[in-house]
Every structure is written in C-alpha cells, then in structure tokens.
Design a protein around this motif. Structure first.
Motif, mmCIF file in Angstrom:
data_model
loop_
_atom_site.group_PDB
_atom_site.id
_atom_site.type_symbol
_atom_site.label_atom_id
_atom_site.label_comp_id
_atom_site.label_asym_id
_atom_site.label_seq_id
_atom_site.Cartn_x
_atom_site.Cartn_y
_atom_site.Cartn_z
ATOM 1 N N PHE A 289 -1.515 1.079 -4.834
ATOM 2 C CA PHE A 289 -0.817 -0.140 -4.440
ATOM 3 C C PHE A 289 0.230 -0.434 -5.509
ATOM 4 O O PHE A 289 -0.086 -0.463 -6.691
ATOM 5 C CB PHE A 289 -1.796 -1.318 -4.325
ATOM 6 C CG PHE A 289 -2.803 -1.134 -3.241
ATOM 7 C CD1 PHE A 289 -2.581 -1.642 -1.972
ATOM 8 C CD2 PHE A 289 -3.978 -0.428 -3.472
ATOM 9 C CE1 PHE A 289 -3.498 -1.461 -0.953
ATOM 10 C CE2 PHE A 289 -4.910 -0.240 -2.467
ATOM 11 C CZ PHE A 289 -4.669 -0.760 -1.201
ATOM 12 N N ASP B 121 4.944 4.871 2.040
ATOM 13 C CA ASP B 121 4.332 3.719 2.705
ATOM 14 C C ASP B 121 3.176 4.187 3.574
ATOM 15 O O ASP B 121 3.249 5.226 4.224
ATOM 16 C CB ASP B 121 5.357 3.005 3.594
ATOM 17 C CG ASP B 121 6.393 2.251 2.784
ATOM 18 O OD1 ASP B 121 6.069 1.809 1.675
ATOM 19 O OD2 ASP B 121 7.526 2.109 3.271
ATOM 20 N N GLU C 91 2.196 -5.127 4.257
ATOM 21 C CA GLU C 91 2.526 -3.819 4.832
ATOM 22 C C GLU C 91 3.853 -3.894 5.566
ATOM 23 O O GLU C 91 4.219 -4.944 6.102
ATOM 24 C CB GLU C 91 1.452 -3.390 5.844
ATOM 25 C CG GLU C 91 0.100 -3.115 5.257
ATOM 26 C CD GLU C 91 -0.923 -2.719 6.323
ATOM 27 O OE1 GLU C 91 -0.610 -2.774 7.537
ATOM 28 O OE2 GLU C 91 -2.046 -2.380 5.934
ATOM 29 N N TYR D 182 -2.969 -0.267 4.865
ATOM 30 C CA TYR D 182 -3.980 -0.679 3.877
ATOM 31 C C TYR D 182 -5.235 0.187 3.945
ATOM 32 O O TYR D 182 -5.782 0.597 2.925
ATOM 33 C CB TYR D 182 -4.311 -2.156 4.095
ATOM 34 C CG TYR D 182 -5.581 -2.620 3.438
ATOM 35 C CD1 TYR D 182 -5.686 -2.651 2.057
ATOM 36 C CD2 TYR D 182 -6.663 -3.040 4.196
ATOM 37 C CE1 TYR D 182 -6.858 -3.086 1.436
ATOM 38 C CE2 TYR D 182 -7.830 -3.476 3.588
ATOM 39 C CZ TYR D 182 -7.917 -3.490 2.214
ATOM 40 O OH TYR D 182 -9.057 -3.919 1.607
ATOM 41 N N PRO E 185 0.823 -1.213 0.000
ATOM 42 C CA PRO E 185 0.000 0.000 0.000
ATOM 43 C C PRO E 185 0.861 1.269 0.000
ATOM 44 O O PRO E 185 1.882 1.339 0.668
ATOM 45 C CB PRO E 185 -0.794 -0.117 1.304
ATOM 46 C CG PRO E 185 0.009 -1.005 2.183
ATOM 47 C CD PRO E 185 0.807 -1.898 1.291
ATOM 48 N N LYS E 186 0.413 2.258 -0.802
ATOM 49 C CA LYS E 186 1.114 3.536 -0.921
ATOM 50 C C LYS E 186 0.095 4.669 -0.936
ATOM 51 O O LYS E 186 -1.058 4.478 -1.320
ATOM 52 C CB LYS E 186 1.928 3.595 -2.226
ATOM 53 C CG LYS E 186 3.054 2.591 -2.294
ATOM 54 C CD LYS E 186 4.169 2.988 -1.380
ATOM 55 C CE LYS E 186 5.356 2.069 -1.475
ATOM 56 N NZ LYS E 186 6.470 2.529 -0.674
ATOM 57 N N ASP E 187 0.528 5.877 -0.554
ATOM 58 C CA ASP E 187 -0.340 7.039 -0.738
ATOM 59 C C ASP E 187 -0.091 7.612 -2.127
ATOM 60 O O ASP E 187 0.716 7.087 -2.899
ATOM 61 C CB ASP E 187 -0.142 8.074 0.376
ATOM 62 C CG ASP E 187 1.221 8.754 0.348
ATOM 63 O OD1 ASP E 187 1.950 8.641 -0.662
ATOM 64 O OD2 ASP E 187 1.557 9.415 1.339
ATOM 65 N N ALA F 18 -4.644 3.565 2.129
ATOM 66 C CA ALA F 18 -3.925 3.551 0.850
ATOM 67 C C ALA F 18 -4.795 4.065 -0.288
ATOM 68 O O ALA F 18 -5.991 3.792 -0.351
ATOM 69 C CB ALA F 18 -3.441 2.144 0.538
#
Length: 184
Positions: free
Chosen positions: A64, A55, A89, A58, A48-50, A61
């Motif tokens: 992904f 990082d 994660e 979930y 999961p990423k913004d 996020a």
C-alpha cells in the motif's frame, strides 16, 4: 473510486508513495514520542498496489502506497506492527498526485522547490495551470513562478538550497527564473 475506511495494515506492507512531492519529512522526534505514548490518532490514507507497484484491488494487494500521513508512517514504523488506514481504490496517477499536493500545500511545509516540482508533475500528468490554482489556492502568478523555478537546474538548486553558508530566498529564485541561458 472505492473507499474502505478503518482498516489495519501491517507496517511492512506500507511504502512511501514514490511521487510524493514532500521529500524532506523534517524532524520526527516529537511525533515519534507522541505515537509511542498515544498511538496513531489519525488514519493514513493509502492506495493498494501489487509487488511491482501496479494498481490492484484491496483484496489482492501486497503493498500500500501512503498518500497522506507519510510523517506519521515514518515516525511510527519502528514502533508499530500495523497502522490504521483508509484505503482508496481506482485513483489515477494525476488524482494521487493532486491529493498529495493539496494535503501538503494546506500544511504550508513544502519547500518552494518541492512545490515547483509538484506543480510540474501535475502539468506533466495533464493538469492545467487553472486546475492547479483551483486545487491549491495559490494565485496564477505564483503557480507560473513555481513552474519557472521547476525548469532550473535541480542539482545546483538543491545544493544551494542546502548550503548553510548561502541563504537562498524567494527573491533569488524569482531572479534566477528570468535567466534564459543556463551558463549565466
């Protein structure tokens, strides 16, 4: 590290991992036909990423990054609205790269240049040659050869590698790594 299995993620939220050592996904025609007929038979593995690539957990996020399954993702993204995925994660950048390298090395379809660049990335992230040997199954001498290849001029190397009239092979690469002066 936390793992969440069997989640469905919208296609537009999935992104190829920017540091994936595999740059050429090859011909996806057969895989596209298989996905169209049978769907996705093996979950992607994602992190999961913004929106800025940081990082995040979930629940928060917005994107992904695909660690494992980039060919499946690329082949199915025009067909599917969502993908089955396993989310991991809390992986460090080094752990992410290691997972991608190990998965691709097991398939034996990375080019020598992609292997070299991947090994160099692992070293840059603090991995040791011994660690690379242990994780990939390559001999120490092969790892050192690939690391020497990673030091060569990438632009020229890729041009030669993609030149249909010039067949670049492993012996050529081993000879090139022995050259100390770029102008030679």
């Amino acid at each position: 590290m936390k793992r969440i299995d069997n989640v469905y993620i919208r296609t537009e939220a999935l992104v190829h991992h920017p540091n994936n050592p595999r740059k050429n996904l090859g011909d996806l025609t057969e895989l596209e036909k298989s996905i169209e007929k049978n769907g996705i038979l093996q979950n992607l593995t994602v992190i999961p990423k913004d929106k800025d690539g940081n990082d995040i957990d979930y629940d928060h996020a917005t994107n992904f990054w695909v660690l494992i399954g980039n060919r499946r993702f690329e082949a199915g993204k025009k067909i599917l609205e969502e993908f089955p995925a396993n989310i991991i994660e809390g992986l460090s950048e080094r752990e992410q790269l290691s997972i991608m390298l190990e998965e691709n090395m097991q398939r034996n379809d990375l080019t020598i240049i992609e292997q070299a660049e991947g090994f160099q990335m692992m070293l840059d992230l603090g991995e040791t040659v011994e660690g690379i040997v242990e994780k990939t199954g390559f001999s120490e001498s092969t790892v050192y050869h690939r690391l020497n290849i990673a030091k060569l001029d990438k632009k020229t190397l890729k041009q030669r590698y993609n030149d249909n009239e010039f067949q670049l092979n492993i012996t050529d690469l081993y000879e090139l790594e022995r050259i100390k002066e770029q102008k030679e």
